[in-house]
Design a protein around this motif. Structure first.
Motif, PDB file in Angstrom:
ATOM      1  N   GLY A 255      70.257  -4.692  37.044  1.00  0.00           N
ATOM      2  CA  GLY A 255      69.425  -4.565  35.854  1.00  0.00           C
ATOM      3  C   GLY A 255      68.080  -3.917  36.085  1.00  0.00           C
ATOM      4  N   SER A 256      67.596  -3.936  37.324  1.00  0.00           N
ATOM      5  CA  SER A 256      66.189  -3.555  37.564  1.00  0.00           C
ATOM      6  C   SER A 256      65.995  -2.196  38.229  1.00  0.00           C
ATOM      7  CB  SER A 256      65.500  -4.582  38.484  1.00  0.00           C
ATOM      8  OG  SER A 256      65.710  -5.885  38.063  1.00  0.00           O
TER       9      SER A 256
ATOM     10  N   GLY B  12      57.314 -13.486  31.981  1.00  0.00           N
ATOM     11  CA  GLY B  12      58.611 -13.323  31.304  1.00  0.00           C
ATOM     12  C   GLY B  12      59.221 -11.944  31.461  1.00  0.00           C
ATOM     13  N   GLU B  13      58.943 -11.268  32.554  1.00  0.00           N
ATOM     14  CA  GLU B  13      59.492  -9.914  32.707  1.00  0.00           C
ATOM     15  C   GLU B  13      61.001  -9.974  32.953  1.00  0.00           C
ATOM     16  OE1 GLU B  13      57.345  -7.456  35.477  1.00  0.00           O
ATOM     17  OE2 GLU B  13      55.492  -7.665  34.337  1.00  0.00           O
ATOM     18  N   THR B  14      61.721  -9.245  32.138  1.00  0.00           N
ATOM     19  CA  THR B  14      63.184  -9.194  32.261  1.00  0.00           C
ATOM     20  C   THR B  14      63.574  -8.067  33.220  1.00  0.00           C
ATOM     21  OG1 THR B  14      63.294  -7.591  30.488  1.00  0.00           O
ATOM     22  CG2 THR B  14      63.448  -9.926  29.860  1.00  0.00           C
ATOM     23  N   ASP B  15      64.837  -8.056  33.613  1.00  0.00           N
ATOM     24  CA  ASP B  15      65.326  -6.941  34.431  1.00  0.00           C
ATOM     25  C   ASP B  15      65.080  -5.604  33.721  1.00  0.00           C
ATOM     26  OD1 ASP B  15      66.248  -8.595  36.453  1.00  0.00           O
ATOM     27  OD2 ASP B  15      68.302  -8.661  35.709  1.00  0.00           O
TER      28      ASP B  15
ATOM     29  N   GLY C 118      58.409  -6.130  39.336  1.00  0.00           N
ATOM     30  CA  GLY C 118      59.353  -7.242  39.280  1.00  0.00           C
ATOM     31  C   GLY C 118      59.068  -8.346  40.275  1.00  0.00           C
TER      32      GLY C 118
ATOM     33  N   ARG D   8      57.863 -11.950  36.886  1.00  0.00           N
ATOM     34  CA  ARG D   8      59.088 -12.340  36.162  1.00  0.00           C
ATOM     35  C   ARG D   8      58.925 -13.743  35.567  1.00  0.00           C
ATOM     36  NH1 ARG D   8      64.020  -9.405  37.528  1.00  0.00           N
ATOM     37  NH2 ARG D   8      63.749  -7.911  39.223  1.00  0.00           N
ATOM     38  N   THR D   9      58.318 -14.668  36.363  1.00  0.00           N
ATOM     39  CA  THR D   9      58.229 -16.063  35.917  1.00  0.00           C
ATOM     40  C   THR D   9      57.063 -16.283  34.955  1.00  0.00           C
ATOM     41  OG1 THR D   9      59.081 -16.696  38.066  1.00  0.00           O
ATOM     42  CG2 THR D   9      58.130 -18.447  36.761  1.00  0.00           C
TER      43      THR D   9
ATOM     44  N   GLN E  91      70.250  -8.887  39.495  1.00  0.00           N
ATOM     45  CA  GLN E  91      68.891  -8.347  39.279  1.00  0.00           C
ATOM     46  C   GLN E  91      68.832  -6.877  39.681  1.00  0.00           C
ATOM     47  OE1 GLN E  91      66.572 -11.103  41.607  1.00  0.00           O
ATOM     48  NE2 GLN E  91      65.993 -12.315  39.818  1.00  0.00           N
TER      49      GLN E  91
END
Ligand code: PEP
Length: 253
Positions: A153-154, A107-110, A98, A103-104, A150
């Protein structure tokens, strides 16, 4: 620092480093003297291409190695991915998951970060779960809400103090030379500790290592590492210079 927690300084080499740069790892190992060993854990996360040879170079030094990312999957048709088991097989003990660049830029989501953290745990790696707000989010007064969101979710299921590291890395501080004030870091790390209490229970939360990352250098390390609930650093650029990385480690000791 949290007195009862042994600090960790981890270096993230990102997409830097060829075989010749293993000399940096060797110099860090040489400088990790008895006094530092008594006070602080070190880890280096080189690019995947160097992980096995860096792990070999660090053998016997008590410096751990780690991957910079891992797949959510165990194995199979996932061209270009690297599994947590592969990192472990190459000698890693940690896996960064993460990171804001993942993430940026990817496009990695939580949810993806959580799956990666779970994959790391399954392979007996300690995930270093990165969280952090953007400049816009901080300016809008949403930094704490974003970061605690975050975390929710992570974080992997069933994490414990021994099997989880959290790194607070404000996106706007990474590689920019900018850092938050000590008061902002203190506020965020206290909020992270409190949130971990809700997620893991207070006893486990009290022992989780909370790293600060984002433009940590020898010149600002002492101030940042002195903040309550900061239990070490995740270091990018400065981990590519042995002397700088060791100076940051000394600031934790
Ligand atoms: C990082 O990439 O995790 C990082 C903290 O980078 P830097 O220290 O270069 O800001």
């Amino acid at each position: 620092m949290t007195r009862s927690i042994r600090p960790l300084v981890a270096g993230n080499w990102k997409m830097n480093g060829l075989k010749a740069d293993l000399a940096i790892a060797a110099d860090i190992a040489k400088g990790y003297d008895a006094e530092l060993k008594a006070a602080v854990d070190l880890a280096l996360c080189p690019p995947a291409s160097l992980l096995a040879s860096a792990s070999d170079a660090l053998r016997g030094s008590h410096i751990a190695s780690g991957g910079q990312d891992c797949s959510t999957q165990d194995l199979g048709a996932f061209t270009g991915e690297i599994s947590a088991a592969m990192l472990a097989d190459a000698g890693a003990s940690f896996a960064i998951v993460g990171h804001s660049e993942r993430r940026t830029l990817h496009g990695e989501t939580d949810a993806a970060v959580k799956a990666k953290a779970q994959a790391a745990l399954k392979a007996a790696l300690v995930p270093i779960v990165c969280v952090g707000e953007t400049k816009d989010e901080r300016e809008a007064g949403r930094a704490v809400a974003v970061v605690t969101g975050q975390l929710h979710g992570s974080l992997p299921e069933a994490a414990t103090a021994a099997t989880l590291v959290v790194a607070y890395e404000p996106v706007w501080a990474i590689g920019t030379g900018l850092t938050p004030t000590a008061a902002d870091v203190a506020e965020m790390h206290a909020a992270i500790r409190a949130e971990l209490g809700l997620l893991l229970g207070d006893e486990e939360a009290a022992g989780v290592r909370l790293l600060y990352g984002g433009s940590v250098k020898p010149s600002n390390a002492a101030e940042l590492m002195n903040v309550t609930h900061v239990d070490g650093a995740l270091v990018g650029g400065a981990s590519l210079k042995a002397e700088d990385f060791l100076a940051i480690a000394r600031a934790c000791a």
